[in-house]
Design an enzyme around this catalytic site. Structure first.
Site, PDB file in Angstrom:
ATOM      1  N   GLU A  84       0.930  -1.079   0.071  1.00 39.71           N
ATOM      2  CA  GLU A  84       0.096   0.080   0.102  1.00 39.71           C
ATOM      3  C   GLU A  84       0.780   1.262   0.061  1.00 39.71           C
ATOM      4  O   GLU A  84       2.110   1.481   0.266  1.00 39.71           O
ATOM      5  CB  GLU A  84      -0.887   0.085   1.168  1.00 39.71           C
ATOM      6  CG  GLU A  84      -1.795  -1.201   1.345  1.00 39.71           C
ATOM      7  CD  GLU A  84      -2.563  -1.051   2.579  1.00 39.71           C
ATOM      8  OE1 GLU A  84      -2.883  -0.181   3.326  1.00 39.71           O
ATOM      9  OE2 GLU A  84      -3.259  -2.140   2.833  1.00 39.71           O
ATOM     10  N   CYS A  97       3.243   8.463   1.139  1.00 40.58           N
ATOM     11  CA  CYS A  97       3.771   7.577   2.072  1.00 40.58           C
ATOM     12  C   CYS A  97       4.014   6.236   1.493  1.00 40.58           C
ATOM     13  O   CYS A  97       3.020   5.541   1.057  1.00 40.58           O
ATOM     14  CB  CYS A  97       2.525   7.328   3.167  1.00 40.58           C
ATOM     15  SG  CYS A  97       2.733   6.334   4.422  1.00 40.58           S
ATOM     16  N   CYS A 104       4.911  -7.216   7.639  1.00 36.57           N
ATOM     17  CA  CYS A 104       6.003  -6.666   8.804  1.00 36.57           C
ATOM     18  C   CYS A 104       6.083  -7.809   9.979  1.00 36.57           C
ATOM     19  O   CYS A 104       5.087  -8.583  10.230  1.00 36.57           O
ATOM     20  CB  CYS A 104       5.318  -5.592   9.540  1.00 36.57           C
ATOM     21  SG  CYS A 104       6.529  -4.726  10.705  1.00 36.57           S
ATOM     22  N   CYS A 108       3.063  -5.332  16.063  1.00 36.36           N
ATOM     23  CA  CYS A 108       2.572  -4.316  17.140  1.00 36.36           C
ATOM     24  C   CYS A 108       1.063  -4.827  17.070  1.00 36.36           C
ATOM     25  O   CYS A 108       0.480  -4.948  15.914  1.00 36.36           O
ATOM     26  CB  CYS A 108       2.676  -2.773  16.689  1.00 36.36           C
ATOM     27  SG  CYS A 108       4.515  -2.543  16.346  1.00 36.36           S
ATOM     28  N   CYS A 111      -1.776  -2.609  14.897  1.00 39.49           N
ATOM     29  CA  CYS A 111      -1.376  -2.486  13.329  1.00 39.49           C
ATOM     30  C   CYS A 111      -1.686  -3.446  12.383  1.00 39.49           C
ATOM     31  O   CYS A 111      -1.398  -4.675  12.949  1.00 39.49           O
ATOM     32  CB  CYS A 111       0.264  -2.330  13.246  1.00 39.49           C
ATOM     33  SG  CYS A 111       0.596  -2.143  11.680  1.00 39.49           S
ATOM     34  N   CYS A 325      -2.121   2.063   7.225  1.00 41.04           N
ATOM     35  CA  CYS A 325      -1.829   1.022   6.095  1.00 41.04           C
ATOM     36  C   CYS A 325      -2.011  -0.314   6.869  1.00 41.04           C
ATOM     37  O   CYS A 325      -2.110  -0.558   7.949  1.00 41.04           O
ATOM     38  CB  CYS A 325      -0.272   1.351   6.284  1.00 41.04           C
ATOM     39  SG  CYS A 325       0.087   2.141   4.793  1.00 41.04           S
TER      40      CYS A 325
HETATM   41  N1  SAH Z   1       7.058   0.290  11.205  1.00 38.54           N
HETATM   42  C1  SAH Z   1       7.421   1.792  11.283  1.00 38.54           C
HETATM   43  C2  SAH Z   1       6.700   2.492   9.935  1.00 38.54           C
HETATM   44  C3  SAH Z   1       5.363   1.875   9.647  1.00 38.54           C
HETATM   45  S1  SAH Z   1       4.117   2.264  10.650  1.00 38.54           S
HETATM   46  C4  SAH Z   1       6.679   2.130  12.598  1.00 38.54           C
HETATM   47  O1  SAH Z   1       6.149   1.282  13.149  1.00 38.54           O
HETATM   48  O2  SAH Z   1       7.137   3.081  13.152  1.00 38.54           O
HETATM   49  C5  SAH Z   1       3.786   4.144  10.632  1.00 38.54           C
HETATM   50  C6  SAH Z   1       3.156   4.618  11.921  1.00 38.54           C
HETATM   51  O3  SAH Z   1       1.748   4.117  11.946  1.00 38.54           O
HETATM   52  C7  SAH Z   1       3.907   4.194  13.230  1.00 38.54           C
HETATM   53  O4  SAH Z   1       3.882   5.044  14.088  1.00 38.54           O
HETATM   54  C8  SAH Z   1       2.696   3.078  13.873  1.00 38.54           C
HETATM   55  O5  SAH Z   1       2.919   2.908  14.997  1.00 38.54           O
HETATM   56  C9  SAH Z   1       1.301   3.860  13.171  1.00 38.54           C
HETATM   57  N2  SAH Z   1       0.257   2.833  13.440  1.00 38.54           N
HETATM   58  C10 SAH Z   1       0.224   1.510  12.927  1.00 38.54           C
HETATM   59  N3  SAH Z   1      -1.274   1.076  13.170  1.00 38.54           N
HETATM   60  C11 SAH Z   1      -1.915   2.197  13.495  1.00 38.54           C
HETATM   61  C12 SAH Z   1      -3.113   2.478  13.882  1.00 38.54           C
HETATM   62  N4  SAH Z   1      -4.106   1.232  13.858  1.00 38.54           N
HETATM   63  N5  SAH Z   1      -3.524   3.593  14.246  1.00 38.54           N
HETATM   64  C13 SAH Z   1      -2.744   4.525  14.500  1.00 38.54           C
HETATM   65  N6  SAH Z   1      -1.561   4.304  14.191  1.00 38.54           N
HETATM   66  C14 SAH Z   1      -0.870   3.251  13.700  1.00 38.54           C
HETATM   67 FE1  SF4 Z   2       5.185  -2.886  11.633  1.00 40.17          FE
HETATM   68 FE2  SF4 Z   2       2.815  -1.908  11.842  1.00 40.17          FE
HETATM   69 FE3  SF4 Z   2       4.730  -2.252  14.021  1.00 40.17          FE
HETATM   70 FE4  SF4 Z   2       5.321  -0.494  12.213  1.00 40.17          FE
HETATM   71  S1  SF4 Z   2       3.351  -0.447  13.715  1.00 40.17           S
HETATM   72  S2  SF4 Z   2       6.430  -1.914  13.115  1.00 40.17           S
HETATM   73  S3  SF4 Z   2       4.730  -1.413  10.443  1.00 40.17           S
HETATM   74  S4  SF4 Z   2       3.540  -4.041  12.897  1.00 40.17           S
END
Ligand code: SAH
Ligand code: SF4
Length: 344
Positions: A84, A97, A104, A108, A111, A325
């Protein structure tokens, strides 16, 4: 390839070096067909067609926000994998972006990108191709890039660095590193390595919690590196680059949004030139995290500011198209129809 790699390759195949600059310039203006490189002799074009391929992405799905014009793309790669990417329009220009991995492995819990783990790393060219495709599709020039899509850029370190060097190359897209942000979930050794390059990019660190206990409950990476280790490497990074670090803090109701959390967070930030980006958590179907109500979000921000911590609430773009994303890719894989797409 960098121009010098291209010239070495050309010498290897018995061609003059000076063609490297021409080819590099075509590739970085988004041309993905050797036949369109009209200043190359036909024989060279034929040889390149036989020996090389140009990384490109093709649009599988495209969702356009009716609220703010944000465009979300699902791109397919040469092997059928999908990633994406999002195009956003701000007053100062267009921001893309980009994703850095398919999936990944950081896992987390809030996410959608990491729900099925890592499929593969993207190449630097596949990162560049996401920007070029957005430019081509909208007939625009992108001025800013955020590496905040699917994937953890520092878990794909070499290709992410290569991308930064290529996208900012004078003979290429020439997007200044000051216009690029790289977001990481906090891979301490990766931040240390990145500092060695001293790129003037903005480093964004996804903190999301003021202490290890809460962080561990939502981010498995916190089990490997404590907040203390993370902030310590951030301090070192800052002393080398002298750049302000951005900390992402996704507010999740009942998880990390209390007054006590704001208080603890402000103490953690002492001694760092920082900016906190408060992001109302985006709801994801597969988990139960909710964003706090507006009042709570503003209270959290005010509490931080009262302690002298610079904090802003991130504006939500593309709210009607699931712009965070990982969600679109999952929908596509699950074969769900998307109403917005049908309306479009
Ligand atoms: N992996 C990297 C970059 C991609 S994620 C990282 O984690 O920083 C980009 C941002 O989106 C990160 O700050 C992540 O924590 C946030 N993010 C992911 N899922 C989310 C969600 N459901 N709501 C808000 N922020 C989210
Ligand atoms: Fe990976 Fe999503 Fe965590 Fe970023 S927020 S490190 S994309 S699992």
């Amino acid at each position: 390839m960098f121009p010098d790699e291209l010239s070495n390759f050309l010498v290897e195949i018995g061609q003059p070096k000076f063609r490297a600059k021409q080819i590099f310039s075509w590739l970085h203006s988004g041309i993905c067909d050797f036949d369109l490189m009209t200043n190359l002799p036909k024989t060279l074009r034929e040889e390149l067609k036989e020996r090389c391929y140009i990384a490109d992405v093709s649009i599988v799905r495209k969702l356009e926000s009716k609220i703010d014009g944000t465009v979300k793309y699902l791109y397919s790669l040469y092997d059928g994998e999908t990633v994406e990417s999002v195009l956003m329009k701000y007053e100062h220009g267009y921001t893309v972006c980009i994703s850095t991995q398919v999936g990944c492995r950081m896992g987390c819990s809030f996410c959608a990108s990491g729900l099925n783990g890592l499929f593969r790393n993207l190449t630097a060219s596949e990162m560049l191709a996401q920007i070029m495709a957005a430019q081509r599709d909208n007939n625009i020039r992108v001025s800013n890039v955020v590496m905040m899509g699917m994937g953890e850029p520092l878990d794909n370190f070499e290709q992410s660095v290569r991308f930064l060097q290529l996208v900012s190359h004078n003979d290429g897209m020439n997007i200044g590193l000051r216009h690029i942000s790289l977001s990481t979930s906090g891979l301490v050794p990766g931040i240390k390595r990145l500092a060695e390059y001293n790129f003037p990019i903005t480093l964004s660190v996804s903190l999301h919690a003021p202490n290890d206990e809460i962080r561990k409950s939502i981010m498995p990476v916190a089990k490997s590196y404590s907040i203390e280790q993370l902030l310590s490497v951030c301090r070192d990074y800052q002393s080398v680059t002298t750049r302000r670090i951005s900390f992402e803090y996704a507010l999740m109701e009942g998880v990390n949004d209390t007054d006590a959390c704001a208080e603890e967070l402000s103490k953690r930030m002492k001694g760092l030139l920082s900016h906190i980006n408060l992001i109302p958590a985006n709801p994801v179907k597969e988990n139960s995290f909710k964003k706090p109500d507006k009042k709570r979000i503003l209270r959290f921000q005010k509490l931080l500011e009262s302690k002298g911590i610079n904090a802003t609430v991130r504006r939500t773009l593309g709210a009607d198209i699931d712009a965070s994303c990982g969600q679109l890719r999952r929908k596509e894989k699950e074969g769900e129809s998307n109403e917005i797409l049908q309306q479009n």
